[in-house]
Structures are given as structure tokens and as C-alpha cells.
Design a protein around this motif. Structure first.
Motif, PDB file in Angstrom:
ATOM      1  N   ASN A  60      10.662   0.675 -52.972  1.00 40.49           N
ATOM      2  CA  ASN A  60       9.671   0.032 -53.680  1.00 40.49           C
ATOM      3  C   ASN A  60       8.560   0.354 -53.734  1.00 40.49           C
ATOM      4  OD1 ASN A  60      11.632  -1.875 -53.305  1.00 40.49           O
ATOM      5  ND2 ASN A  60      11.319  -2.478 -51.423  1.00 40.49           N
TER       6      ASN A  60
ATOM      7  N   THR B 113      10.911  -5.707 -57.561  1.00 42.92           N
ATOM      8  CA  THR B 113      12.081  -5.078 -58.151  1.00 42.92           C
ATOM      9  C   THR B 113      11.952  -3.697 -58.233  1.00 42.92           C
ATOM     10  OG1 THR B 113      13.659  -6.786 -58.063  1.00 42.92           O
ATOM     11  CG2 THR B 113      14.101  -4.579 -59.467  1.00 42.92           C
TER      12      THR B 113
ATOM     13  N   GLN C 249      11.123  -0.282 -61.737  1.00 45.50           N
ATOM     14  CA  GLN C 249      11.636  -0.784 -62.981  1.00 45.50           C
ATOM     15  C   GLN C 249      12.367   0.397 -63.057  1.00 45.50           C
ATOM     16  OE1 GLN C 249       8.356   0.211 -65.015  1.00 45.50           O
ATOM     17  NE2 GLN C 249       6.777  -2.628 -64.444  1.00 45.50           N
TER      18      GLN C 249
ATOM     19  N   THR D 261      14.731   0.671 -61.849  1.00 44.26           N
ATOM     20  CA  THR D 261      16.403   0.476 -61.941  1.00 44.26           C
ATOM     21  C   THR D 261      17.085   0.452 -63.718  1.00 44.26           C
ATOM     22  OG1 THR D 261      15.739  -1.742 -61.673  1.00 44.26           O
ATOM     23  CG2 THR D 261      16.686   0.252 -59.466  1.00 44.26           C
ATOM     24  N   THR D 262      15.568   0.062 -64.744  1.00 45.70           N
ATOM     25  CA  THR D 262      16.483  -0.775 -65.745  1.00 45.70           C
ATOM     26  C   THR D 262      16.192   0.212 -66.758  1.00 45.70           C
ATOM     27  OG1 THR D 262      13.161  -1.004 -65.630  1.00 45.70           O
ATOM     28  CG2 THR D 262      15.048  -3.280 -65.184  1.00 45.70           C
TER      29      THR D 262
ATOM     30  N   GLU E 290      17.693   3.333 -68.399  1.00 51.16           N
ATOM     31  CA  GLU E 290      19.354   4.079 -69.147  1.00 51.16           C
ATOM     32  C   GLU E 290      18.796   5.519 -68.741  1.00 51.16           C
ATOM     33  OE1 GLU E 290      20.693   1.315 -71.782  1.00 51.16           O
ATOM     34  OE2 GLU E 290      21.456   0.413 -70.940  1.00 51.16           O
TER      35      GLU E 290
ATOM     36  N   PRO F  97      22.401   2.188 -66.331  1.00 50.96           N
ATOM     37  CA  PRO F  97      20.566   2.493 -65.493  1.00 50.96           C
ATOM     38  C   PRO F  97      21.444   2.500 -64.367  1.00 50.96           C
ATOM     39  CG  PRO F  97      21.733  -0.004 -66.159  1.00 50.96           C
ATOM     40  CD  PRO F  97      22.506   0.896 -67.219  1.00 50.96           C
ATOM     41  N   PHE F  98      20.653   2.957 -63.732  1.00 51.55           N
ATOM     42  CA  PHE F  98      21.076   3.306 -61.710  1.00 51.55           C
ATOM     43  C   PHE F  98      20.737   2.525 -60.719  1.00 51.55           C
ATOM     44  CE2 PHE F  98      20.565   8.716 -62.507  1.00 51.55           C
ATOM     45  CZ  PHE F  98      21.775   8.777 -63.295  1.00 51.55           C
ATOM     46  N   ASP F  99      21.671   0.922 -60.996  1.00 56.47           N
ATOM     47  CA  ASP F  99      20.778  -0.020 -60.355  1.00 56.47           C
ATOM     48  C   ASP F  99      22.299  -0.286 -58.909  1.00 56.47           C
ATOM     49  OD1 ASP F  99      22.659  -0.633 -62.285  1.00 56.47           O
ATOM     50  OD2 ASP F  99      22.165  -2.611 -63.533  1.00 56.47           O
ATOM     51  N   GLY F 100      23.390   0.675 -58.584  1.00 61.54           N
ATOM     52  CA  GLY F 100      23.886   0.426 -58.020  1.00 61.54           C
ATOM     53  C   GLY F 100      25.283  -1.160 -58.253  1.00 61.54           C
ATOM     54  N   ASN F 101      25.066  -1.465 -59.757  1.00 58.36           N
ATOM     55  CA  ASN F 101      26.346  -2.587 -60.379  1.00 58.36           C
ATOM     56  C   ASN F 101      26.776  -2.392 -61.676  1.00 58.36           C
ATOM     57  OD1 ASN F 101      25.378  -3.970 -57.973  1.00 58.36           O
ATOM     58  ND2 ASN F 101      23.637  -4.520 -59.231  1.00 58.36           N
TER      59      ASN F 101
END
Length: 204
Positions: free
Chosen positions: A2, A14, A16, A18-19, A21, A75-79
Motif C-alpha cells: 500500500n 488500493t 494503482q 493492480t489496475t 495490464e 493485471p496482477f490483481d490476484g483475481n
């Protein structure tokens, strides 16, 4: 991680990153252990993404990986996930390169592919070869033709007889001159290699 700014101490935001690509490159022929030939994405089979080093040229169906930014972007957001159907050598691994993380590999466990590969026969078309042969009293015929020298496996000759396929054993020829009472025959068929990956190593 964070944002450590003071204003976010009690109200973390959150990140950025993670958003964003990031491009992911699959396959690399420069790595000898890489077995990727190409892949389809998201269940769409109208375009085959081939590894760039293969020399494939884009023609509407073939699309070299990397040309014109042709990468998988996620994206590397884990989802987020992407469905990829890969054509690979089952004995090799596939490399995933992102440029910001260490190269990752994925492969099939040997217990899932070894038995299937060992059960496969490989055939090679032979379009016309002059062969000698030996015919035993029982009527069994052995083709005397040169075959590749393999450490394991058994070679056989396949030939169409009417509507059926017949299989003959093969044996090596030698350099000894002889007058055979069996005339040579010009044949067209297939050489079949069986049991080339037996665990016992004898091609049994």
C-alpha cells in the motif's frame, strides 16, 4: 504494497499497480527446454498465436507472439484469469516472461503423459522403395529394408492389401552379394515405430 503516505495511514487505498495490464510472453525457442508451439486464447480458435522464433508469418490465422504487441495482457490483481489452450511438447515446460517478475515455468507431470506417449506408434510414409524379403515355410514374410537405428522401439512395415492393412516384420539388409530366389518388390506403405519409449529401454 500500500501507499505509505501519511494521508493513507488510517485509510489505506488500493494500489494503482493492480489496475495496470502487463504483457505476458509465453514460450521461448531460445530456451532449449521450452516446448510451446503456440496457443489459442479465451476459447477463440480462429487465430493461432505462434512463437516468434518459429519463423511463422502472420496471415490472418497465424499470428506471431509479440509482433505488433501481440501478448496476453493481464493485471496482477490476484483475481483476473485468462483461458489459454496451448499446443506443446508434453515432455517440456512453457516459460512465461513478464519483464517485472522472474520467469515462471509450467509443465505437465510425467505421470500424466509417460504412459500415453509410450503407447503411441509413429508412422512414416515411404512412397516407393525396392525391397528384398524372406519368406518362411509358414508363409511369414520379413521385409529386408534399411531402418533408422534407434536404441529402443520396434520397426514394422505397413502395406495396404485390398481394403485391409497388413503388417510385416522388418530386418536389416547387409552388404553380402547373393542370388535370392525371392524377387525384389517395389513397395509403397508406411514404416511404423512402436514401443520407442518403453521404460525397460529395450523397445520390447
Amino acid at each position: 504494497i500500500n501507499d505509505p503516505s501519511w494521508k493513507f495511514t488510517f485509510a489505506p487505498t488500493t494500489p494503482q499497480i493492480t489496475t495496470y495490464e502487463f504483457p505476458i510472453e509465453l514460450g521461448n525457442l531460445a530456451r532449449l527446454e521450452d516446448g510451446l508451439i503456440g496457443y489459442f486464447t479465451k476459447g477463440h480458435y480462429g487465430t493461432f498465436n505462434a512463437v516468434t522464433q518459429s519463423g511463422a508469418r502472420g496471415d490472418g490465422y497465424l499470428k506471431p507472439i509479440g509482433e505488433g504487441g501481440n501478448f496476453i495482457r493481464m493485471p496482477f490483481d490476484g483475481n483476473t484469469s485468462t483461458l489459454v489452450s496451448m499446443l506443446v511438447d508434453p515432455r517440456a515446460v512453457v516459460h512465461a516472461t513478464t519483464g517485472i517478475l522472474p520467469v515462471t515455468t509450467v509443465g505437465l507431470p510425467p505421470e500424466f503423459v509417460d504412459d500415453a506417449l509410450a503407447a503411441m506408434d509413429v508412422t512414416f510414409r515411404v512412397n516407393g522403395i525396392l525391397t528384398d524379403q524372406t519368406i518362411r515355410a509358414s508363409g511369414d514374410t520379413t521385409m529386408l529394408i534399411p531402418v533408422p537405428k534407434e536404441k529402443t522401439g520396434t520397426w514394422a512395415w505397413l502395406e495396404k492389401d485390398g481394403d485391409n492393412w497388413k503388417s510385416y516384420k522388418t530386418a536389416s539388409t547387409d552388404t553380402t552379394a547373393r542370388l535370392s530366389d525371392v524377387p525384389p518388390v517395389l513397395r509403397r506403405g508406411f514404416l511404423r515405430l512402436s514401443s520407442a519409449m518403453d521404460d525397460d529401454g529395450n523397445g520390447g
